[in-house]
Design a protein around this motif. Structure first.
Motif, short mmCIF file in Angstrom:
data_model
loop_
_atom_site.label_atom_id
_atom_site.label_comp_id
_atom_site.label_asym_id
_atom_site.label_seq_id
_atom_site.Cartn_x
_atom_site.Cartn_y
_atom_site.Cartn_z
N GLY A 11 4.33 -6.51 -3.38
CA GLY A 11 2.79 -6.62 -3.66
C GLY A 11 2.57 -7.62 -2.02
O GLY A 11 3.98 -7.22 -0.96
N VAL A 12 1.98 -7.94 -1.62
CA VAL A 12 2.06 -9.05 -0.63
C VAL A 12 2.45 -10.28 -0.66
O VAL A 12 2.03 -11.20 -1.71
CB VAL A 12 -0.02 -9.32 -0.24
N GLY A 62 -2.73 2.69 -5.37
CA GLY A 62 -2.03 4.01 -4.66
C GLY A 62 -2.51 4.15 -3.18
O GLY A 62 -1.14 3.23 -2.81
N PHE A 63 -2.62 4.43 -2.04
CA PHE A 63 -2.48 4.37 -1.01
C PHE A 63 -2.90 3.42 -0.35
O PHE A 63 -2.96 3.45 0.91
CB PHE A 63 -2.10 5.86 -0.66
N GLU A 64 -3.36 2.90 -0.38
CA GLU A 64 -3.99 1.03 -0.14
C GLU A 64 -3.73 0.34 -0.47
O GLU A 64 -3.53 -0.20 -1.10
CB GLU A 64 -5.58 1.77 0.18
N ILE A 65 -4.53 -1.29 -0.10
CA ILE A 65 -4.21 -2.48 -0.04
C ILE A 65 -5.82 -2.83 -0.67
O ILE A 65 -6.98 -2.73 0.53
CB ILE A 65 -3.60 -3.17 0.58
N ARG A 66 -5.74 -3.42 -1.62
CA ARG A 66 -7.57 -3.54 -2.64
C ARG A 66 -7.19 -5.63 -2.32
O ARG A 66 -6.43 -5.96 -2.70
CB ARG A 66 -7.62 -3.02 -3.11
N PHE A 67 -8.33 -5.92 -2.38
CA PHE A 67 -8.76 -7.78 -2.65
C PHE A 67 -9.22 -7.43 -3.47
O PHE A 67 -9.82 -6.66 -4.26
CB PHE A 67 -9.64 -8.30 -2.05
N ARG A 108 -6.18 -2.88 8.48
CA ARG A 108 -6.73 -4.12 7.64
C ARG A 108 -6.37 -5.47 8.86
O ARG A 108 -6.48 -6.38 8.55
CB ARG A 108 -6.60 -4.00 6.68
N ARG A 168 -15.17 -5.08 -2.15
CA ARG A 168 -14.63 -5.45 -0.93
C ARG A 168 -15.20 -6.69 -0.69
O ARG A 168 -14.88 -7.90 -1.51
CB ARG A 168 -15.26 -4.58 0.03
N ARG A 169 -14.48 -7.17 0.08
CA ARG A 169 -13.80 -8.77 0.60
C ARG A 169 -15.53 -9.57 0.72
O ARG A 169 -15.53 -10.34 -0.02
CB ARG A 169 -12.91 -8.48 1.62
N PRO A 208 5.68 -0.62 -2.53
CA PRO A 208 6.75 0.08 -3.44
C PRO A 208 6.61 1.17 -3.20
O PRO A 208 6.14 2.07 -2.78
CB PRO A 208 5.54 0.26 -4.75
N ARG A 214 -14.06 2.15 5.64
CA ARG A 214 -13.70 1.85 4.48
C ARG A 214 -12.63 0.34 4.27
O ARG A 214 -12.03 0.74 2.84
CB ARG A 214 -14.15 3.00 3.46
N GLU A 245 -4.59 -9.52 -2.63
CA GLU A 245 -4.41 -8.32 -1.70
C GLU A 245 -2.94 -7.75 -2.92
O GLU A 245 -2.01 -8.80 -3.58
CB GLU A 245 -4.09 -8.08 -1.28
N ALA A 246 -3.63 -6.54 -3.10
CA ALA A 246 -2.22 -6.11 -4.30
C ALA A 246 -2.26 -4.65 -3.70
O ALA A 246 -2.91 -4.03 -2.77
CB ALA A 246 -2.86 -6.25 -5.11
N PHE A 247 -1.29 -4.13 -4.16
CA PHE A 247 -1.55 -2.20 -3.25
C PHE A 247 -1.76 -1.86 -4.37
O PHE A 247 -2.13 -1.80 -5.57
CB PHE A 247 0.68 -1.62 -3.30
N PRO A 294 -16.31 7.10 -2.62
CA PRO A 294 -16.65 5.97 -3.68
C PRO A 294 -18.40 6.08 -3.72
O PRO A 294 -19.00 5.59 -2.81
CB PRO A 294 -15.77 5.12 -3.57
N ASP A 344 -11.01 -2.73 4.26
CA ASP A 344 -11.60 -4.61 4.97
C ASP A 344 -10.41 -5.31 5.70
O ASP A 344 -9.06 -4.70 5.52
CB ASP A 344 -11.30 -5.18 3.29
N ASN A 377 -3.22 2.00 6.45
CA ASN A 377 -4.38 1.06 5.88
C ASN A 377 -3.84 -0.59 6.17
O ASN A 377 -4.84 -0.84 6.87
CB ASN A 377 -4.31 1.11 4.57
N PRO A 412 -0.31 6.84 4.90
CA PRO A 412 -1.48 6.44 4.58
C PRO A 412 -1.37 5.19 4.30
O PRO A 412 -2.53 4.36 4.49
CB PRO A 412 -1.77 6.57 2.99
N VAL A 413 -0.20 4.01 3.50
CA VAL A 413 -0.59 2.96 3.01
C VAL A 413 -0.15 2.21 5.03
O VAL A 413 -0.80 1.12 4.74
CB VAL A 413 1.11 2.28 2.23
#
Lengths: 228, 514
Positions: B49-50, A165-170, B89, A192-193, B63, B463, A161-163, A11, B465, B85, B81-82
């Protein structure tokens, strides 16, 4: 090869700008707009703007010509701009291309011309007043979407943090009194964090700390580049 | 050495159950010992979620589609993938899967091996070998367990069962029983005896026999399913009540067999002697148990039977069927065994009632005895040793008690205890799973590996965190560090053994096995 693939799929890089005009006001802006500092980059930027303007003008002109010729109305300004010789040629061209091709392609070109190539999201903090989030729209035609939250209805501001797509983002969230959902700051960029922590600290300091405590000497316009 | 551990299973709170509480208790004790633990499970209704639980236990509710009874759809690769990740992390080193029916756990173990992590699997249940469902499950189990570093079973019966089902090397299977939080299962007398009163029943005075007219209450708490032996209960209750007039039953729990019980009660007009109180929550189980004197467990299959430990901890005399892991769980003086047959169960209950009336059983002492036998701290300690073994922090010889040359059974072992990560070695192990299955599994593993490479390119580690760890109190951590340093130093084993007398016995048995 792999490095190239990685670069292509990554990105756009995000940059955090901090603007502090007074001690009680801070604006944090996260933007994917590329930084133009070298001469070629600046030249490229100017050229791209010119190209956009030209393309836009040409498209509008051709649409207008086609419209006038279809309705067989006078096209006096054209005569005045181009002269009779070129006008005749333009009419022939306008006659040859049909509406069904012209309209969609003009639409696409206009869309591209007005499309904003970057996203910019910001959080403005005004001590004692409240905070305002804003997200730039995807075209130059519309202004940013903003939301103001007064200090009295802010309950908390935190990073979670939350899901996605296929990743977990802050994400940085604001809890607003009387609302079921939290307000996410920078909702489309999700920085990012590291970036979020800077903003979070600044926001807490600005909102809840007493005057003169922990005040930081920020330059008028300080740039903090955060590599993505 | 502290590890970063991920517990993976489909079963976790808010859904109640044995695996759930096992994971929770084990995780919190491991955190107390200085490790970092996260739990990965699928999303439940209203919980995605977390989240953080007490003590900084972080739970990822991923999910996913839930197809049947809180089990996710087994899409072999979509979780990768999840999962990757999360692993990156949280900087996970050990992936610990629970429950053999959870597809999330199997997938996690496969992916973890692809990513080069150590894996442990805990089996909580017994399975058959004959019916179609079991065969399928066993094949799946064989698939994931061909490449797992270590397996933990909750009882020796369970170990036997798992070794046979998944064709494992018995050496790489440890037995670590469940435990109970004894404080939550105190007998009534411990409540009455406050600080000022001397505890009347816990005092080691002469045994107090019960009078012949005193009413003895039999408690049954279980989900009313076929495998829990409800049919047996339905058949036995009228006989028991006919033979012993001053006996009452309290039955808690619900399930498809509840209707049978109700019919039995009505047919024999036992409404005033059998009380059915429906489902009880786990924290209320103790309140039901202390209302009785005998706990009856008619189960047909049980890997461990935590409930009978809980019952004994509440000071109940236990009557249980001799199936699965139940005989291992409690010492003989706390239990009366029966074969899973109607007559034997009636007889055993009769014996138990007679013993109680004669005052031969000191049920008031059970609580403290159980407290000494089972503690989650001990379970965590032993699990930690398994982690040490597979990550090579204690040598192969020490871990396996010097039993057998390294890899006499499964040749391709890399470092001490752990399996080699080389893809070709892994493929060798999977290939041996069956004529067709072996090839299918190999294809799965190769696809998984390719997927991993693709992810490394398109979602590079740079990429992602890194999470911050839950902040711990520094003082406590320092103490722990000193304690652990001491334990790992001169006489670590002695410390372990004085705390847990069962351990010694078990080690001997492990030696015998090999």
């Amino acid at each position: 090869m792999l490095a190239l693939l990685q670069r292509l799929t990554s990105p756009p890089a995000q940059t955090l700008y901090t603007l502090q005009p007074t001690h009680s006001t801070i604006q944090y802006t996260v933007s994917t707009r590329p930084i133009t500092q070298t001469i070629p980059a600046i030249l490229g930027y100017i050229i791209s703007v010119l190209v956009r303007v030209l393309l836009g003008l040409v498209t509008v002109l051709s649409l207008w010509t086609k419209w006038r010729t279809t309705l067989e109305q006078p096209t006096a300004p054209l005569l005045w701009i181009l002269g009779s010789d070129r006008e005749v040629r333009l009419f022939a061209l306008a006659h040859s291309c049909q509406w069904r091709y012209l309209a969609p392609s003009a639409f696409v070109v206009l869309f591209l011309v007005f499309r904003r190539g970057y996203t910019e999201e910001s959080l403005t903090l005004l001590r004692g007043l409240g905070i305002q989030t804003s997200t730039s729209s995807s075209t130059y035609l519309l202004g940013p979407t903003t939301r103001f939250i007064p200090t009295t209805s802010i309950q908390d501001i935190f990073i979670n943090e939350a899901f996605k797509g296929f990743e977990i983002r802050f994400y940085l969230a604001i809890v607003v009194e009387g609302e079921e959902d939290v307000v996410v700051v920078f909702p489309s960029l999700l920085p990012r964090r590291g970036t979020l922590e800077v903003v979070w600290r600044g926001a807490r300091r600005c909102l809840w700390e007493r005057e003169g405590v922990g005040r930081e000497r920020l330059q008028d316009r300080e740039k903090e580049s955060v590599d993505m | 050495m502290p590890y970063n551990i991920a517990m993976v299973s489909d079963n976790f709170y808010p859904q109640p159950g044995g695996v759930e509480s096992h994971m929770y208790q084990l995780s919190s004790k491991l955190i107390d010992r200085g490790h970092k633990v996260i739990v990965i499970t699928h999303a439940y209704a209203g919980r995605t979620g977390v989240r953080y639980l007490t003590n900084g236990l972080k739970v990822y509710y991923v999910p996913f589609f839930v197809i049947y009874r809180e089990t996710t759809f087994p899409t072999v690769f979509s979780f990768f993938p999840v999962f990757r990740n999360i692993v990156i992390r949280e900087r996970i080193e050990i992936v610990h899967g629970h429950a053999s029916l959870s597809s999330l756990c199997h997938e996690a173990i496969l992916h973890a091996r692809t990513m080069g992590l150590r894996t442990v699997f805990t089996d909580h249940s017994l399975f058959g070998f004959a019916d179609a469902g079991s065969i399928l499950t066993n094949k799946l189990l064989k698939f994931t367990l061909s490449d797992v570093d270590h397996v933990i079973c909750v009882s020796h019966t369970c170990k036997e069962n798992t070794v046979l089902r998944a064709s494992l090397d018995p050496l790489m299977v440890s037995v670590i029983p469940n435990a109970v939080v004894a404080e939550n299962f105190r007998p009534l007398s411990h409540d009455l005896g406050g600080s000022n009163m001397p505890k009347p029943r816990a005092a080691s005075g002469p045994p107090q026999p019960m009078g012949p007219d005193e009413i003895i209450t039999v408690v049954v708490i279980q989900r009313l399913y076929y495998n829990k032996g409800t049919d047996l209960l339905v058949a036995a209750i009228p006989h028991i009540l006919a033979a012993h007039p001053n006996v009452r039953f309290i039955i808690a729990g619900n399930g498809p067999k509840a209707i049978d019980l109700e019919q039995m009660i009505e047919r024999n007009v036992l409404q005033d002697r059998v009380l059915m109180i429906g489902p009880v929550r786990h924290e209320e189980v103790r309140d039901v148990m202390v209302r009785g004197h005998i706990y009856l467990c008619p189960s047909l299959t049980e890997a461990f039977g935590t409930v009978i430990v809980e019952a004994a901890s509440c000071g109940l005399y236990v009557v249980a069927t001799r199936v699965g892991g139940i005989p291992e769980v409690l010492p003989p003086h706390m239990t009366e065994f029966a074969a899973p047959e109607e007559d034997e169960l009636v007889e055993a209950t009769g014996r138990a009632i007679a013993k109680l009336r004669a005052g031969k059983v000191r049920t008031e002492l059970f609580h403290n005895q159980v407290k000494l036998m089972y503690s989650w701290t001990d379970v965590a300690q032993r699990t930690e040793r398994v982690y040490d073994g597979i990550s090579g922090n204690i040598s192969h010889g020490e871990f396996y008690q010097g039993a057998g040359a390294a890899g006499a059974w499964s040749a391709p072992r890399g470092r001490a205890g752990g399996q080699s990560f080389a893809l070709i070695e892994r493929l060798k192990r999977y290939y041996g799973c069956g004529i067709w299955a072996g090839k299918l599994f190999c294809v799965c593993v190769i696809v998984d590996y390719l997927l991993y490479l693709v992810l490394e390119v398109f979602a590079p580690r740079s990429r992602i965190d890194i999470c911050k760890d839950w902040p711990k109190k520094l003082l406590k951590e320092k103490n722990k560090a000193i304690e652990r340093g001491f334990g790992a130093g001169t006489n670590g084993d002695e410390v372990l053994e004085t705390r847990n007398p069962r351990r010694h016995k078990e080690r001997k048995e492990e030696l015998d096995d090999s």
